[in-house]
Design an enzyme around this catalytic site. Structure first.
Site, short mmCIF file in Angstrom:
data_model
loop_
_atom_site.label_atom_id
_atom_site.label_comp_id
_atom_site.label_asym_id
_atom_site.label_seq_id
_atom_site.Cartn_x
_atom_site.Cartn_y
_atom_site.Cartn_z
N GLU A 248 -7.62 61.56 -25.90
CA GLU A 248 -6.81 62.35 -26.85
C GLU A 248 -5.59 61.54 -27.29
O GLU A 248 -5.14 61.66 -28.43
CB GLU A 248 -6.42 63.69 -26.22
CG GLU A 248 -7.62 64.63 -26.15
CD GLU A 248 -7.62 65.59 -24.97
OE1 GLU A 248 -6.57 65.78 -24.35
OE2 GLU A 248 -8.70 66.15 -24.67
N HIS B 192 -5.82 58.34 -22.09
CA HIS B 192 -6.74 59.46 -22.32
C HIS B 192 -7.24 59.39 -23.77
O HIS B 192 -6.49 59.01 -24.66
CB HIS B 192 -6.02 60.79 -22.05
CG HIS B 192 -6.97 61.94 -21.97
ND1 HIS B 192 -7.52 62.52 -23.09
CD2 HIS B 192 -7.49 62.61 -20.91
CE1 HIS B 192 -8.33 63.49 -22.72
NE2 HIS B 192 -8.33 63.57 -21.40
N GLY C 179 -14.06 68.99 -23.16
CA GLY C 179 -13.75 70.30 -23.75
C GLY C 179 -14.90 70.89 -24.55
O GLY C 179 -14.71 71.86 -25.28
N SER D 51 -15.89 68.29 -19.08
CA SER D 51 -16.56 69.56 -18.78
C SER D 51 -17.08 69.64 -17.35
O SER D 51 -18.12 70.26 -17.09
CB SER D 51 -17.69 69.83 -19.78
OG SER D 51 -17.16 69.96 -21.08
N GLU E 59 -14.50 59.24 -19.02
CA GLU E 59 -14.58 60.53 -19.69
C GLU E 59 -15.28 60.35 -21.04
O GLU E 59 -14.64 59.98 -22.03
CB GLU E 59 -13.17 61.09 -19.94
CG GLU E 59 -12.39 61.34 -18.69
CD GLU E 59 -11.31 62.40 -18.90
OE1 GLU E 59 -11.30 63.36 -18.13
OE2 GLU E 59 -10.51 62.28 -19.85
N LYS F 147 -3.25 69.19 -19.75
CA LYS F 147 -3.04 68.88 -21.17
C LYS F 147 -1.82 69.67 -21.68
O LYS F 147 -0.91 69.93 -20.89
CB LYS F 147 -4.31 69.15 -21.98
CG LYS F 147 -5.51 68.44 -21.35
CD LYS F 147 -6.72 68.38 -22.21
CE LYS F 147 -7.82 67.62 -21.47
NZ LYS F 147 -9.04 67.47 -22.25
N ASN G 260 -5.85 67.93 -15.08
CA ASN G 260 -5.09 67.56 -16.27
C ASN G 260 -4.91 68.82 -17.12
O ASN G 260 -5.85 69.26 -17.76
CB ASN G 260 -5.86 66.48 -17.05
CG ASN G 260 -5.21 66.15 -18.38
OD1 ASN G 260 -4.08 66.58 -18.66
ND2 ASN G 260 -5.90 65.39 -19.22
#
Ligand code: 13P
Length: 261
Positions: A101, A99, A177, A217, A171, A12, A10
């Site tokens: 985000e 996701h 991240g 991560s 996730e 992003k 991904n």
């Protein structure tokens, strides 16, 4: 033989056009030497979709084309949106939905996520449905409750023939991240829990068949241990998928686990 793993990159909102071209070319070149059992999916920003669909359509391509988001609506007057029909017409095979985000910055609820999943399924694209808890929720011991609700509201409402064409990615938000990965035991525990929910609703066969990935991560160093967990069917990779050497090492880790089993 063990179930083949899936490794999804991904990207992003990263890379300019030239960098994106370069990254895809490097990954394609590196993978050319492998007889892969692992399925590799690249999810660049939508504006670069053709770069991956062009490569993925080649007969000797080592990866599938994916994207990171899709509109909850069919074609029509929705300025700025991209429909599942458009993705299908470009031969996109996979699409990430829900996701964290998107949930955080764009207000995506489970209800919207489910609509998007249906748009994708109706257009023969595999949704990769993301779920996961915040650090506060984990500290409060609510992680199973939070993830359980996300799964119940989306995955558990599908028909069995829809679930067969759907993947899940756990996730934990605190691991995305941050460089702080869930321990293999934490990842295994949550993925086993998700699989148990699927088993309760759909039965053992479909629960075993369903792909459940870990993301957060995941990198060249920890991938082998994470992928060695019995319920971890692969990874959804953010930062490390932007570095060809690291991404290839993660794919190699998946291959090692398949071959050792
Ligand atoms: P990182 O691998 O950068 O933590 O991102 C994980 C992720 O969000 C993939 O979708």
């Amino acid at each position: 033989m063990a179930k083949p793993k899936i490794v999804i990159g991904n990207w992003k909102m990263n890379k300019d056009f030239e960098e994106a071209e370069d990254l895809i070319t490097k990954i394609e070149e590196e993978l050319a030497d492998y007889q892969l059992q692992t399925e590799v999916v690249l999810c660049p920003p939508a504006v670069y979709a053709e770069l991956v669909t062009d490569h993925a359509s080649l007969e000797d391509s080592r990866f599938y084309a994916g994207l990171q988001n899709v509109s909850e609506f069919p074609n029509g007057a929705y300025t700025g949106e991209i429909s599942a029909e458009m993705l299908a017409s470009m031969d996109v095979d996979f699409c990430i939905v829900g996701h964290s985000e998107r949930r955080k910055f764009f207000g995506e609820t489970d209800e919207i996520v489910l609509k998007k999943m249906h748009r994708l399924l109706d257009n023969q694209i595999v949704p990769v449905m993301c779920c996961g808890e915040t650090l506060e929720e984990r500290k409060a011991g609510k992680h199973f409750e939070v993830v359980g609700k996300q799964i119940e509201a989306t995955i558990c409402t599908l028909k069995p023939e829809e679930l067969e064409r759907t993947m899940i990615a756990y996730e934990p938000i605190w691991a995305i991240g941050t460089g702080e990965t869930a321990t293999p035991a934490q990842a295994q525990e949550m993925l086993a829990f998700i699989r148990s929910l699927i088993e309760k609703k759909f039965g053992t066969e479909l629960a075993v068949y369903t792909y459940i990935l870990y993301g957060g991560s995941c990198n060249a160093k920890n991938a082998l241990e994470l992928f060695s967990q019995p319920d971890v069917d692969g990874g959804l990779i953010g930062g490390a998928s932007l570095k060809p050497e690291d991404f290839i090492k993660i794919i190699e880790a998946a291959e090692t686990v398949i071959k050792d089993n």
